[in-house]
Design a protein around this motif. Structure first.
Motif: not given
Length: 510
Positions: A321-326, A188-189, A178-182
């Motif tokens: 705006c919150a935008g699009r899914p991660g 990237i984001q 979870n922590e690594y992927a986040s």
């Protein structure tokens, strides 16, 4: 990939790069690794084993970072506590987590010493001659040798306690994956790059603080510690350390930009900024663009339970705006009164408000609360995480968050979003902050009540009412029917408005 390995790779890759800066002290990755190894070996001698909870009540200090990485090397669980918790909440978290060791400092000493433990942990203080051991004694007893622990991606790395706005805190166990992927999603984001730097302003008991620390480790970046957030001190650090990225609560940006000394500092190195934890008003968003001139500016919408829901990086075109899914996510909007086990079809009409639900099978998602199967069943249904947030998609398919399920004002059978009205009130030049709440009304069910923190004390109810009547984007039935002027808005540590507290304090008087 486990977090201990992530740290080892970083230390091996660029050992002489600066890892941490605090005050006049600069620590390289090699030096940090030596400190962490000594600490890990010493903790191992105290009997720390895999899955033990190590509770941390420390500010953002070099010692906190060292404890974090030492815990990861031992396969134990880093369990930090919000230093602003009440003594009662602190005691609840301690007895809920049942830690083997608690690290604390002077500011958290009272809460730790006054706690009634179900089972007494070992107490380690940053102060000499306090606790069972001091941090200095602990590291002095350590060596550069320790028995390495093998962790898998589905072992728990971190357990964070949600601040919440009601009820006791809930423990959120987070696996290494979870922590690594986040963290990779965060990099990237936010468009982070190798050797970027950031201000460690977000507390390391918060998911945003953890993400900043892990991102800098992965990128061999510089993490500049800020034990106590102060706008002027932060401006000085941003300038002196030539910090390139910033990730904070909106309230922190407001303090930074409104500081009288802002223009005295050179922030030209700052290129990438982001916020999360609470909404940012359109005026503050605009001010960030004007004064900070970021090359990349992102709104990150997520939670402790699932790090990323959505992101938006076109805030110049769509503030708020919150935008699009991660990159790891799927989201839906469903009717907020849905209780069935089967997820209904998503609402597809642009502009229609529904509850935001997020795929719970994401690699960024937790699997359930610590010792709280009741809360887990309520939050996760049929592989979807129910956020309790309300939102709508615009015609482009971008998400806007408009409030909480239990905060929607229902007047005369019409659903009214508090956020929509608050954004309009904030456009008035004499309004500093605004919060909208539904007040019970015998005829309408609820009426819209607006709580105002004035920027100019000459503001009147009449001019605010006239402003709302004439605003082209506000329907008349959504117009506030009551105004209350107050000195400040109650908020939790992440800047979220405590509407229930506001209701309890004021509604009997209005």
């Amino acid at each position: 990939m486990d977090l201990g390995t992530v740290f080892d790779y970083a230390a091996q890759r660029y050992p002489n790069k600066t890892a941490l800066v605090q005050d006049n002290r600069v620590i390289t990755f090699r030096q940090l690794n030596e400190e962490v190894t000594r600490l890990a070996s010493s903790l191992q001698k105290l009997g720390v084993v895999k899955r033990d909870r190590i509770m941390v009540l420390l500010k953002n200090r070099m010692e906190t970072v060292s404890v974090f990485w030492a815990v990861q090397k031992l396969g134990a669980i880093y369990t930090p506590i919000n230093l602003r918790h009440s003594p009662e909440d602190t005691q609840y978290c301690i007895n809920d987590a049942e830690p083997k060791i608690i690290f604390y400092e002077k500011s958290s000493q009272r809460s730790v010493m006054n706690a009634k433990f179900n089972e007494r942990p070992i107490l380690i203080s940053l102060e000499q001659e306090d606790g069972d051991l001091s941090y200095q004694e602990l590291t002095a007893r350590g060596s550069i040798e320790y028995n390495g622990i093998t962790c898998s991606s589905d072992d728990i790395a971190v357990m964070l306690y949600t601040s919440g706005t009601t009820g006791v805190p809930k423990g959120v166990p987070r696996f290494h994956e979870n922590e690594y992927a986040s963290t990779m999603a965060h990099i990237i984001q936010n468009h982070y790059e190798l050797f970027d730097s950031t201000l460690g302003a977000m507390p390391l008991y918060h998911t945003m603080g953890i993400r900043s620390l892990l991102s800098m480790c992965v990128l061999n970046g510089k993490y500049v510690l800020s034990p106590d957030f102060d706008a002027r001190k932060s401006l000085s650090l941003l300038s002196e350390e030539k910090i390139s990225t910033l990730y904070m609560f909106p309230t922190m940006y407001r303090e930074l930009l409104n500081d009288p000394s802002f223009s005295e500092f050179d922030l030209s190195a700052l290129k990438k900024i982001g916020y999360a934890g609470a909404p940012m008003s359109a005026p503050l968003t605009k001010k960030c663009f004007e004064l900070l001139k970021p090359a990349h500016f992102i709104n990150h919408y997520g939670s402790t339970e699932i790090y990323t829901f959505t992101t938006c990086s076109i805030l110049d075109e769509k503030p708020g705006c919150a935008g699009r899914p991660g990159i790891h996510q799927k989201i839906r909007l469903v009717r907020s009164d849905t209780e069935s086990a089967v997820v209904p079809e998503p609402i597809v009409q642009p502009g229609e408000i529904g509850e935001i639900i997020v795929q719970a099978d994401s690699i960024e998602a937790f699997k359930g609360y610590w010792n709280r199967p009741d809360a887990t069943r309520k939050a996760i249904r049929n592989h979807w995480y129910y956020t309790g947030d309300l939102g709508y998609f615009d015609e482009d398919g971008d998400l806007y968050v408009v409030g909480r399920v239990d905060e929607m004002v229902i007047s005369g059978g019409e659903n009214i979003s508090p956020t929509e009205i608050e954004e309009i009130l904030l456009q008035h030049p004499k309004v500093l902050e605004a919060v909208v709440i539904g007040e019970e009304d015998e005829h309408w069910g609820q009426i819209v009540a607006a709580f105002i923190v004035p920027k100019d004390m000459t503001v009147t109810v009449q001019e605010l009412d006239q402003f709302c009547k004439q605003h082209p984007k506000l329907s008349n039935f959504k117009r506030p029917r009551k105004y209350v002027f107050i000195p400040q808005i109650p908020k939790n540590p992440s800047g979220k408005i405590l509407r229930r507290e506001l209701k309890n304090e004021h509604f009997s008087n209005i």
